[in-house]
Design a protein around this motif. Sequence first.
Motif, PDB file in Angstrom:
ATOM      1  N   MET A   1       0.975  -1.208   0.053  1.00 43.68           N
ATOM      2  CA  MET A   1      -0.035   0.216  -0.202  1.00 43.68           C
ATOM      3  C   MET A   1       0.867   1.353   0.120  1.00 43.68           C
ATOM      4  O   MET A   1       1.466   1.559   1.148  1.00 43.68           O
ATOM      5  N   CYS A   2       1.156   1.842  -1.120  1.00 37.52           N
ATOM      6  CA  CYS A   2       1.904   3.056  -1.184  1.00 37.52           C
ATOM      7  C   CYS A   2       1.345   4.291  -0.805  1.00 37.52           C
ATOM      8  O   CYS A   2      -0.089   4.398  -0.992  1.00 37.52           O
ATOM      9  N   LEU A   3       1.868   5.175  -0.285  1.00 43.09           N
ATOM     10  CA  LEU A   3       1.440   6.460   0.232  1.00 43.09           C
ATOM     11  C   LEU A   3       1.945   7.426  -0.645  1.00 43.09           C
ATOM     12  O   LEU A   3       3.089   7.247  -1.010  1.00 43.09           O
TER      13      LEU A   3
ATOM     14  N   LEU B   1      -3.019   1.181   9.799  1.00 44.80           N
ATOM     15  CA  LEU B   1      -3.104   2.486   9.687  1.00 44.80           C
ATOM     16  C   LEU B   1      -3.783   3.385  10.327  1.00 44.80           C
ATOM     17  O   LEU B   1      -3.600   4.143  11.562  1.00 44.80           O
TER      18      LEU B   1
ATOM     19  N   ASN C   1       5.377   2.671   2.346  1.00 43.88           N
ATOM     20  CA  ASN C   1       4.051   2.402   2.368  1.00 43.88           C
ATOM     21  C   ASN C   1       3.230   2.414   3.637  1.00 43.88           C
ATOM     22  O   ASN C   1       3.996   2.945   4.585  1.00 43.88           O
ATOM     23  N   SER C   2       2.181   1.693   3.778  1.00 43.40           N
ATOM     24  CA  SER C   2       1.501   1.891   4.950  1.00 43.40           C
ATOM     25  C   SER C   2       2.138   1.346   6.065  1.00 43.40           C
ATOM     26  O   SER C   2       2.041   1.713   7.064  1.00 43.40           O
TER      27      SER C   2
ATOM     28  N   ARG D   1      -7.188   4.896  -0.113  1.00 39.83           N
ATOM     29  CA  ARG D   1      -7.228   3.494   0.618  1.00 39.83           C
ATOM     30  C   ARG D   1      -7.219   3.841   2.089  1.00 39.83           C
ATOM     31  O   ARG D   1      -6.792   4.818   2.647  1.00 39.83           O
TER      32      ARG D   1
ATOM     33  N   ASP E   1      -0.845  11.420   1.910  1.00 42.20           N
ATOM     34  CA  ASP E   1      -2.110  10.737   1.798  1.00 42.20           C
ATOM     35  C   ASP E   1      -2.055   9.392   1.199  1.00 42.20           C
ATOM     36  O   ASP E   1      -0.971   9.448   0.401  1.00 42.20           O
ATOM     37  N   THR E   2      -2.837   8.514   1.631  1.00 44.21           N
ATOM     38  CA  THR E   2      -2.813   7.047   0.775  1.00 44.21           C
ATOM     39  C   THR E   2      -3.072   7.406  -0.824  1.00 44.21           C
ATOM     40  O   THR E   2      -3.935   8.110  -0.995  1.00 44.21           O
ATOM     41  N   GLN E   3      -2.500   6.333  -1.463  1.00 42.89           N
ATOM     42  CA  GLN E   3      -2.696   6.310  -2.896  1.00 42.89           C
ATOM     43  C   GLN E   3      -4.239   5.833  -3.025  1.00 42.89           C
ATOM     44  O   GLN E   3      -4.467   4.858  -2.476  1.00 42.89           O
TER      45      GLN E   3
ATOM     46  N   TYR F   1      -6.639   9.707   3.567  1.00 41.52           N
ATOM     47  CA  TYR F   1      -6.151   9.042   4.817  1.00 41.52           C
ATOM     48  C   TYR F   1      -4.860   9.351   4.895  1.00 41.52           C
ATOM     49  O   TYR F   1      -3.940   9.239   4.005  1.00 41.52           O
TER      50      TYR F   1
END
Length: 397
Positions: free
Chosen positions: A1-3, A180, A146-147, A175, A170-172, A211
Amino acid sequence: MCLATAPSAFADSRSDDPAFSLDSSSECKFGGKNIASTPWSLQRIIMDQLKDKATGKGVTVAVIDTGVDDDNKQLAGQMASKGKDFVGGRADGTQDLQGHGTKVAGIIAAKKVPNSGFMGLAPDAKILPIRYTGAAGKNGKVKNGNSDTMVAAINYAVEQRVQIINISSDTQGRRDPEALRIAIQEAVDAGIIVVAAAGNAGVDGLSKKTYPASYDGVVAVAASDRNDERAFFSQAGDFVDIAAPGVDMVSTVPKGGQCTDQGTSFAAPYVAGVAALMKDRYPEWNSKQIIARMQETAQRPTAEPNRYVGWGVVDPLAALSNSTEPGETPKPEAPQQAGSGQVTPMRVTMGETPAERDRRIAIYVLGAGLLLVFVAGGSGIAVRDWRRKKAGGLGTD
């Protein structure tokens, strides 16, 4: 989960718009010169009066970002510790290859230096540098976090007992990672003021959640412009709590010097800096009371919050000018400014980019030019017809 960190070279393109995101490689020279003039974001307040009330002494702000380069003279000695790196394998968080985290830290706690009008809002606060993204990867590529790395960074900040956490990311794909959410909740439950950027995908004016800004207890910060109106790119949504200057923001860069940038990434640390001042001035207040007072004293268009700027644009001096202990939730009242009297409600607009403004002015100029041509042409025809009629009349007399 990339941010995505906004705005920056490695940010999610869905969250950043090239029309307002400055390219650090061309606009920002690391190790460059300082900017002599005082930035507008500081001109809107009286720094000497602010300094008389609080300086952020005894307060630590965790900057969870791309790292913070403490080689800049304005940040030298401003670190609470060397921090930690959760993405690059370094021993600490004081390397910043992108410059994003160093800019964020400067807005909070940069020291005053000669021949520059820029300084941080809370120059006696300390920065805990935590790198969760933006490390050097293979083949010269940037290694993104990432997250998981963000969660680790948040947990570390909680362990270090910081008073404030700033997250300008913020999250890509908007998400909502469960880990998180849990980490943020634990930080909030620990009494930490968590400040997060609302995001930069607000050109369309539609409400969308980002987020970690949308999580309960987080201070979600929108960006405002020189007119105290929402910056055109700032994300709208019911989760927005407050706004702060986020356009043409001057701050520190790695290896020394300063440059300008814009985005909610730089509005968030403005609020974090005000929170640090309030923690210094009102050490007995809890995080909810400090947040409530910032919201109550913000310069706002209406008594109730709106989805563009929340409770309004943060007013540092007003937030520090009332020692009456606040409640834990803001009270909707008539708009106030600097703790004194009514103010005229400001408009909430989509705003316009410099390019849009230039196009608008060009259209006005072109329209005026065409009008003059038409008037001149019409006048010429009218004079010619009058002469013909006059000549014809004389011949029949």
